[in-house]
Design a protein around this motif. Structure first.
Motif, PDB file in Angstrom:
ATOM      1  N   TYR A  79       0.854  -1.194   0.000  1.00 47.23           N
ATOM      2  CA  TYR A  79       0.000   0.000   0.000  1.00 47.23           C
ATOM      3  C   TYR A  79       0.885   1.238   0.000  1.00 47.23           C
ATOM      4  CZ  TYR A  79      -3.129   3.564   1.780  1.00 47.23           C
ATOM      5  OH  TYR A  79      -3.840   4.704   1.955  1.00 47.23           O
ATOM      6  N   LYS A  80       0.602   2.142  -0.937  1.00 48.25           N
ATOM      7  CA  LYS A  80       1.292   3.427  -0.934  1.00 48.25           C
ATOM      8  C   LYS A  80       0.232   4.501  -0.842  1.00 48.25           C
ATOM      9  CE  LYS A  80       5.689   2.920  -3.277  1.00 48.25           C
ATOM     10  NZ  LYS A  80       5.671   1.447  -3.277  1.00 48.25           N
ATOM     11  N   ALA A  85      -1.741  12.779   0.987  1.00 49.71           N
ATOM     12  CA  ALA A  85      -2.507  12.237   2.113  1.00 49.71           C
ATOM     13  C   ALA A  85      -1.569  11.644   3.140  1.00 49.71           C
ATOM     14  CB  ALA A  85      -3.478  11.186   1.614  1.00 49.71           C
ATOM     15  N   THR A  86      -2.131  11.385   4.321  1.00 48.51           N
ATOM     16  CA  THR A  86      -1.360  10.668   5.340  1.00 48.51           C
ATOM     17  C   THR A  86      -1.886   9.252   5.429  1.00 48.51           C
ATOM     18  OG1 THR A  86      -2.900  11.460   6.972  1.00 48.51           O
ATOM     19  CG2 THR A  86      -0.821  12.641   6.760  1.00 48.51           C
ATOM     20  N   ARG A  87      -1.009   8.360   5.843  1.00 48.59           N
ATOM     21  CA  ARG A  87      -1.442   6.970   5.955  1.00 48.59           C
ATOM     22  C   ARG A  87      -2.374   6.821   7.145  1.00 48.59           C
ATOM     23  NH1 ARG A  87       1.329   1.477   5.126  1.00 48.59           N
ATOM     24  NH2 ARG A  87       2.199   2.530   3.344  1.00 48.59           N
ATOM     25  N   PRO A  88      -3.550   6.214   6.962  1.00 44.62           N
ATOM     26  CA  PRO A  88      -4.441   6.045   8.125  1.00 44.62           C
ATOM     27  C   PRO A  88      -3.831   5.083   9.138  1.00 44.62           C
ATOM     28  CG  PRO A  88      -5.332   4.978   6.194  1.00 44.62           C
ATOM     29  CD  PRO A  88      -4.168   5.748   5.722  1.00 44.62           C
ATOM     30  N   ALA A 132       3.347  -0.588  11.475  1.00 42.52           N
ATOM     31  CA  ALA A 132       3.872  -0.477  12.830  1.00 42.52           C
ATOM     32  C   ALA A 132       2.748  -0.675  13.841  1.00 42.52           C
ATOM     33  CB  ALA A 132       4.524   0.875  13.017  1.00 42.52           C
ATOM     34  N   GLU A 133       1.601  -0.040  13.596  1.00 39.06           N
ATOM     35  CA  GLU A 133       0.483  -0.184  14.521  1.00 39.06           C
ATOM     36  C   GLU A 133       0.006  -1.620  14.565  1.00 39.06           C
ATOM     37  OE1 GLU A 133       0.435   3.069  16.437  1.00 39.06           O
ATOM     38  OE2 GLU A 133      -1.127   1.577  16.729  1.00 39.06           O
TER      39      GLU A 133
END
Lengths: 344, 126
Positions: B4-5, B10-13, B19-20
């Motif tokens: 996924y890029k 935008a920011t990554r959700p 990491a999350e």
């Protein structure tokens, strides 16, 4: 005027003598016929303003749109209620349609009245069938509370109006709108006169409703069955607007100062009830608060007493009558299918 | 997940951040599994009712009923200092403010009309 009033009164024998299989068809057809005949009022034949008149009933360009709206609403109400009333026994169905038709008769006589006392009596008389419809055929237990709020708010507002009208009769000798529009402007300069001014208008402001005294409306609209909500939103609120328009003619020099609280309440009410709408979960409650908002704009338009204000108020009243009853009809179609008014 | 890029501005959700995803504590994972089990139970109950060929009545959700009742009937409002302040600020003060604003504006316009200096902004015919 009698061309429409007599067929409306003849609705009562139609309701009680029609055979049960044909009850809804005949009443809908009869009321559609009345609605089509009522369109003839829209032809403006006399430059003097008042047409179609006998001694007690007349139409003029202010009352004609509202009269046509009233007549058009009855077939729509009967159509909308057919589904939820059909499980009940026949005599109760007939009583229901009788209440709607009696409301129609009172409303035609109210909008067509030339004497202000007749308008007042019909104004009060419309409360009774509406109260019966709300408390007898509503769906939730809160309908008793709603009926009480509705009845007592409107009654408490209109008793000062009765006193004010009697005082007016004493001082000018007549209460006919045809005559009062030509009377001399009254000398209004004391505290008593200010209270009289307020008494003339409070009944209509409560009925409109104005933002501070609008508490009866969400309750009554939500607890009423669909035809009750339709007639309440479409026509009964406009009774208040129509009454205000008629009374403002005589209230003139005082209105320049005394109107400020009502303009302000109306305008702030538009914003506040609009915001309240955003927090509602009940669909009918949302439509009810939107009605308060629209009527706030109508009140504002009437109270500033300009010709454009009046025209705008009439147009908004007609538009709101059509749109709001349609919205209640749609809310009812959703309610019939899911038995829930939550908007989730 | 690995490819996924995010879009250029935008920011990554948070839910798609690897990491999350790998950072979760065992407690959180257990709680999440329990929640998923409850959801699956509710969904199974709903689907059973939905596909029951002998069902004639509507499917009602008791949680929704409770929620609507709580929203509409119980009033959680209590008059405290903060709520009275908010009520006064939004309900009472605007009335006076609007009165002052309207009165001064209309009186100014009336004075101009009386002096004859008011220019009508629109050509209205009544």
């Amino acid at each position: 005027m009698l061309k429409v009033l007599i067929p409306t009164i003849m609705l009562f024998p139609t309701i009680w003598l029609a055979s049960p299989k044909w009850l809804w068809t005949t009443t809908t057809a009869h009321s559609l016929l009345i609605a089509s005949i009522s369109l003839m009022w829209l032809k403006w034949t006399s430059e003097a303003g008042w047409t179609s008149s006998n001694m007690y009933l007349a139409t003029d360009p202010l009352s004609t749109p509202l009269l046509v709206l009233t007549c058009w609403l009855l077939p729509l109400m009967i159509l909308a209620s057919q589904n939820h009333i059909s499980p009940e026994p026949i005599s109760r169905q007939r009583s229901y349609i009788t209440l709607l038709a009696s409301l129609q008769t009172f409303l035609i006589m109210a909008f067509g009245a030339t004497e202000i006392i007749m308008f007042y009596i019909m104004f009060e008389a419309t409360l009774i069938p509406t109260l019966i419809i709300i408390t007898r055929w509503g769906n939730q237990t809160e309908r008793l509370n709603a009926g009480t709020y509705f009845l007592f708010y409107t009654l408490a507002g209109s008793l000062p109006l009765l006193v004010a009208l009697l005082l007016l009769q004493q001082s000018t000798g007549t209460l006919s709108m045809l005559v009062l529009q030509y009377s001399q402007p009254l000398q209004l300069n004391s505290w008593g006169h200010m209270i009289w001014w307020a008494g003339c208008l409070i009944a209509f402001l409560v009925k409109m409703p104005l933002y501070g005294v609008h508490l009866w409306l969400p309750k009554a609209h939500v607890e009423a069955p669909v035809a009750g909500s339709m007639v309440l939103a479409a026509v009964l609120l406009k009774l208040g607007g129509y009454g205000m328009m008629r009374m403002m003619v005589m209230l003139d020099p005082l209105s320049k100062e005394l109107a400020y609280p009502f303009i302000i309440l109306a305008l702030w009410g538009i914003i506040m009830t609009g915001l309240i709408c955003l927090r509602q979960t009940d669909l009918k409650s949302l439509i009810a608060y939107s009605s308060v908002s629209h009527m706030g704009l109508v009140t504002g338009g009437i109270v500033i007493q300009t010709p454009w204000g009046f025209s705008g108020a009439i147009i908004l009243m007609i538009a709101h009558g059509l749109v709001s009853s349609a919205l209640f009809c749609l809310a009812n179609t959703a309610y019939e299918r899911t038995h829930s008014r939550t908007m989730m | 997940m690995a490819t996924y890029k995010e879009a250029s501005l935008a920011t990554r959700p948070k839910t798609l951040d690897p990491a999350e995803y790998f950072n979760l504590s065992p407690d959180y994972r257990r709680a999440e599994e329990k929640r998923a089990a409850l959801r699956a139970q509710l969904k199974r109950q709903y689907l059973q009712q939905l596909n029951n060929p002998h069902r004639k009545e509507l499917i009602e959700d008791p949680a929704l009923t409770r929620w609507t009742y709580a929203r509409t009937n119980n009033n959680y409002f209590r008059p405290t200092a903060k709520t009275s302040l908010i009520g006064g600020l939004f309900g009472v003060l605007p009335l006076f403010v609007l009165y002052v604003v309207f009165k001064t504006d209309r009186d100014k316009r009336e004075a101009k009309i009386k002096a004859g200096t008011y220019e009508r902004p629109y050509k209205l015919s009544t």
